[in-house]
Scaffold this motif. Structure first.
Motif, PDB file in Angstrom:
ATOM      1  N   UNK A  96      41.312  39.998  23.808  1.00 51.40           N
ATOM      2  CA  UNK A  96      40.225  39.021  23.696  1.00 51.40           C
ATOM      3  C   UNK A  96      40.749  37.726  23.064  1.00 51.40           C
ATOM      4  N   UNK A  97      41.635  37.862  22.075  1.00 53.91           N
ATOM      5  CA  UNK A  97      42.191  36.675  21.408  1.00 53.91           C
ATOM      6  C   UNK A  97      43.004  35.849  22.408  1.00 53.91           C
ATOM      7  N   UNK A  98      43.825  36.508  23.219  1.00 50.38           N
ATOM      8  CA  UNK A  98      44.713  35.772  24.120  1.00 50.38           C
ATOM      9  C   UNK A  98      43.934  35.156  25.288  1.00 50.38           C
ATOM     10  N   UNK A  99      42.989  35.906  25.847  1.00 51.66           N
ATOM     11  CA  UNK A  99      42.332  35.405  27.057  1.00 51.66           C
ATOM     12  C   UNK A  99      41.089  34.578  26.754  1.00 51.66           C
ATOM     13  N   UNK A 100      40.394  34.894  25.640  1.00 50.98           N
ATOM     14  CA  UNK A 100      39.124  34.203  25.386  1.00 50.98           C
ATOM     15  C   UNK A 100      39.126  33.359  24.115  1.00 50.98           C
ATOM     16  N   UNK A 101      40.197  33.492  23.313  1.00 51.35           N
ATOM     17  CA  UNK A 101      40.282  32.662  22.120  1.00 51.35           C
ATOM     18  C   UNK A 101      39.368  33.085  20.993  1.00 51.35           C
ATOM     19  N   UNK A 160      34.998  37.159  29.620  1.00 46.87           N
ATOM     20  CA  UNK A 160      35.714  37.357  30.885  1.00 46.87           C
ATOM     21  C   UNK A 160      35.567  38.828  31.268  1.00 46.87           C
ATOM     22  N   UNK A 161      35.193  39.095  32.515  1.00 44.39           N
ATOM     23  CA  UNK A 161      34.997  40.483  32.940  1.00 44.39           C
ATOM     24  C   UNK A 161      36.302  41.063  33.484  1.00 44.39           C
ATOM     25  N   UNK A 162      36.502  40.988  34.797  1.00 44.69           N
ATOM     26  CA  UNK A 162      37.718  41.542  35.402  1.00 44.69           C
ATOM     27  C   UNK A 162      38.438  40.424  36.128  1.00 44.69           C
ATOM     28  N   UNK A 163      39.732  40.360  35.994  1.00 51.65           N
ATOM     29  CA  UNK A 163      40.501  39.361  36.744  1.00 51.65           C
ATOM     30  C   UNK A 163      41.651  40.072  37.446  1.00 51.65           C
ATOM     31  N   UNK A 164      41.807  39.828  38.743  1.00 54.09           N
ATOM     32  CA  UNK A 164      42.973  40.356  39.457  1.00 54.09           C
ATOM     33  C   UNK A 164      43.809  39.174  39.940  1.00 54.09           C
ATOM     34  N   UNK A 165      45.118  39.341  39.962  1.00 56.16           N
ATOM     35  CA  UNK A 165      46.015  38.274  40.426  1.00 56.16           C
ATOM     36  C   UNK A 165      45.957  38.215  41.953  1.00 56.16           C
ATOM     37  N   UNK A 166      46.158  37.032  42.544  1.00 55.11           N
ATOM     38  CA  UNK A 166      46.242  36.961  44.009  1.00 55.11           C
ATOM     39  C   UNK A 166      47.455  37.749  44.505  1.00 55.11           C
ATOM     40  N   UNK A 167      47.443  38.197  45.771  1.00 58.68           N
ATOM     41  CA  UNK A 167      48.594  38.968  46.277  1.00 58.68           C
ATOM     42  C   UNK A 167      49.854  38.106  46.302  1.00 58.68           C
ATOM     43  N   UNK A 168      50.988  38.723  45.970  1.00 55.05           N
ATOM     44  CA  UNK A 168      52.255  37.976  45.958  1.00 55.05           C
ATOM     45  C   UNK A 168      52.638  37.485  47.340  1.00 55.05           C
ATOM     46  N   UNK A 169      52.095  38.168  48.383  1.00 56.16           N
ATOM     47  CA  UNK A 169      52.428  37.767  49.754  1.00 56.16           C
ATOM     48  C   UNK A 169      51.858  36.381  50.066  1.00 56.16           C
ATOM     49  N   UNK A 170      50.800  35.988  49.376  1.00 55.59           N
ATOM     50  CA  UNK A 170      50.248  34.642  49.546  1.00 55.59           C
ATOM     51  C   UNK A 170      50.938  33.740  48.521  1.00 55.59           C
ATOM     52  N   UNK A 171      52.084  33.184  48.934  1.00 56.19           N
ATOM     53  CA  UNK A 171      52.954  32.458  48.014  1.00 56.19           C
ATOM     54  C   UNK A 171      52.270  31.329  47.273  1.00 56.19           C
ATOM     55  N   UNK A 172      51.491  30.520  48.023  1.00 56.94           N
ATOM     56  CA  UNK A 172      50.862  29.353  47.390  1.00 56.94           C
ATOM     57  C   UNK A 172      49.818  29.807  46.368  1.00 56.94           C
ATOM     58  N   UNK A 173      49.004  30.811  46.752  1.00 58.72           N
ATOM     59  CA  UNK A 173      47.969  31.288  45.827  1.00 58.72           C
ATOM     60  C   UNK A 173      48.610  31.934  44.600  1.00 58.72           C
ATOM     61  N   UNK A 174      49.679  32.722  44.824  1.00 58.89           N
ATOM     62  CA  UNK A 174      50.334  33.358  43.681  1.00 58.89           C
ATOM     63  C   UNK A 174      51.038  32.307  42.822  1.00 58.89           C
ATOM     64  N   UNK A 175      51.599  31.288  43.470  1.00 61.84           N
ATOM     65  CA  UNK A 175      52.221  30.186  42.732  1.00 61.84           C
ATOM     66  C   UNK A 175      51.198  29.439  41.879  1.00 61.84           C
ATOM     67  N   UNK A 176      49.983  29.285  42.415  1.00 67.07           N
ATOM     68  CA  UNK A 176      48.923  28.623  41.657  1.00 67.07           C
ATOM     69  C   UNK A 176      48.557  29.461  40.430  1.00 67.07           C
ATOM     70  N   UNK A 177      48.546  30.792  40.612  1.00 66.38           N
ATOM     71  CA  UNK A 177      48.260  31.697  39.484  1.00 66.38           C
ATOM     72  C   UNK A 177      49.350  31.561  38.420  1.00 66.38           C
ATOM     73  N   UNK A 178      50.612  31.483  38.860  1.00 68.60           N
ATOM     74  CA  UNK A 178      51.714  31.338  37.901  1.00 68.60           C
ATOM     75  C   UNK A 178      51.660  29.981  37.188  1.00 68.60           C
TER      76      UNK A 178
END
Ligand code: HEC
Ligand code: HEC
Length: 286
Positions: A96-101, A160-178
């Motif tokens: 909670x501290x890291x994701x929500x402050x 924040x409830x649940x967060x999943x990362x975009x699939x690595x196969x979608x390079x641009x979306x995963x790059x945006x997440x990074x």
């Protein structure tokens, strides 16, 4: 028949036993990669002297990140020391501290810890970060308290409830997440907008923010594909060299707080995703 079944069950049990520690191990390894490399938590949380990070003080805090007219922000000790670090916090409290402050006592963690971005950290990456933080060498190092002269918001948003990362196969979306939630590249490289404390994401990557430090003043570069003031004419190898080694296209050594000391070990796949994402941004000259 029964014997075969019993053997199969036994084999499965043994497999389970063997897999459990290695799963836990890979979670710690993933967490180490996130915390020490791409998220570069130590850029703020590891105290530094004139010759770089102080030896034996990884993530031990009491490091003044920013001292300006609005605040004096001191990054605290996030090693597992019980008295001066986060050793007494539960996993849920730490997440909670890291994701929500929000600290265990309900108080809000102030800027510049980049919660606008960390709110988008995927559950599994957040859990990996926490698993790794538990394994860091505890260091007893009390931290000065930060001083905020401007009002802090009541919170950084709803829980924040649940967060999943975009699939690595979608390079641009995963790059945006990074570049966003994980490495907060966009925190430094995006100008503030009309709403106080919020970046103008329509101008993501345009840069312009100035950082004062022992190096003097460094200004966040334009990392959009703009041809004159951005990366439009750079090759992928030149962009990679700037991120990993802090060397600009013309050979100039870049200054902090650009986190190249941490980014040197970014995986090739993550580097490709980051570059694909940067190339997908609208080209805006500054
Ligand atoms: C840009 C600088 C910056 C970065 C990057 C950063 N932090 Fe922080 N962090 C801070 C500051 C400053 C504070 C204290 C703010 C205050 O005093 O209210 C803080 C507070 C915290 C706290 C609360 C500790 C306490 O005792 O109150 C935790 C936990 C934490 N950070 C973990 C992390 C982790 C994990 C990462 C990397 C994923 C990270 N931080 C990245 C600057 C940063
Ligand atoms: C804490 C702030 C900060 C973070 C986080 C950050 N940068 Fe930077 N970056 C800077 C600053 C400041 C400069 C310019 C330094 C200088 O001119 O000496 C810079 C320079 C660069 C450059 C070189 C551009 C040029 O014209 O020389 C690139 C490329 C870059 N950053 C990409 C990234 C990427 C990708 C990430 C995330 C993985 C990132 N940065 C994270 C602050 C940051």
């Amino acid at each position: 028949m029964r014997l075969v079944l019993r053997r199969a069950v036994l084999a499965l049990l043994l497999l389970g036993l063997a897999a459990a520690p290695s799963l836990a191990q890979s979670r710690v390894e993933r967490g180490r990669y996130l915390v020490e490399v791409i998220a570069a938590c130590g850029n703020c949380h590891t105290p530094k002297g004139p010759n770089g990070p102080l030896p034996g003080m990884n993530l031990a805090g009491n490091f003044v990140v920013e001292d300006n007219s609005d605040f004096r922000a001191v990054a605290p000790n996030i090693t597992p020391d019980r008295a001066t670090g986060i050793g007494a916090w539960t996993d849920a409290q730490l997440m909670r501290a890291i994701r929500e402050g929000i600290r265990p006592d309900g108080s809000l963690i102030g800027p510049p810890m980049p919660f606008e971005f960390y709110r988008g950290l995927a559950d599994e990456d957040l859990a990996a970060m926490v698993a790794y933080l538990r394994t860091v060498r505890p260091v007893a190092n009390a931290s000065e308290k930060s001083t905020y002269r401007m009002p802090l918001p009541p919170s950084y948003g709803p829980p924040v409830q649940r967060v999943t990362a975009p699939p690595r196969s979608d390079r641009v979306a995963y790059g945006a997440y990074l570049a966003g939630p994980v490495a907060h590249c966009m925190e430094c490289h995006t100008p503030f907008g009309a709403t106080p404390g919020h970046r103008d994401m329509a101008r993501a990557g345009v840069g312009g923010q100035a950082f004062n430090g022992p190096w003097g003043v460094s200004v966040a570069s334009n990392i959009t594909p703009a041809r004159h003031t951005g990366l439009g004419l750079w090759t992928d190898a030149e962009i990679e060299r700037a991120i990993r080694r802090g060397i600009s296209r013309d050979g100039r050594q870049l200054f902090p707080p650009m986190g190249f000391a941490h980014y040197a070990a970014i995986s090739p796949a993550d580097m490709a995703a980051l570059i694909a994402y940067l190339r997908s941004l609208p080209a805006i000259e500054r």
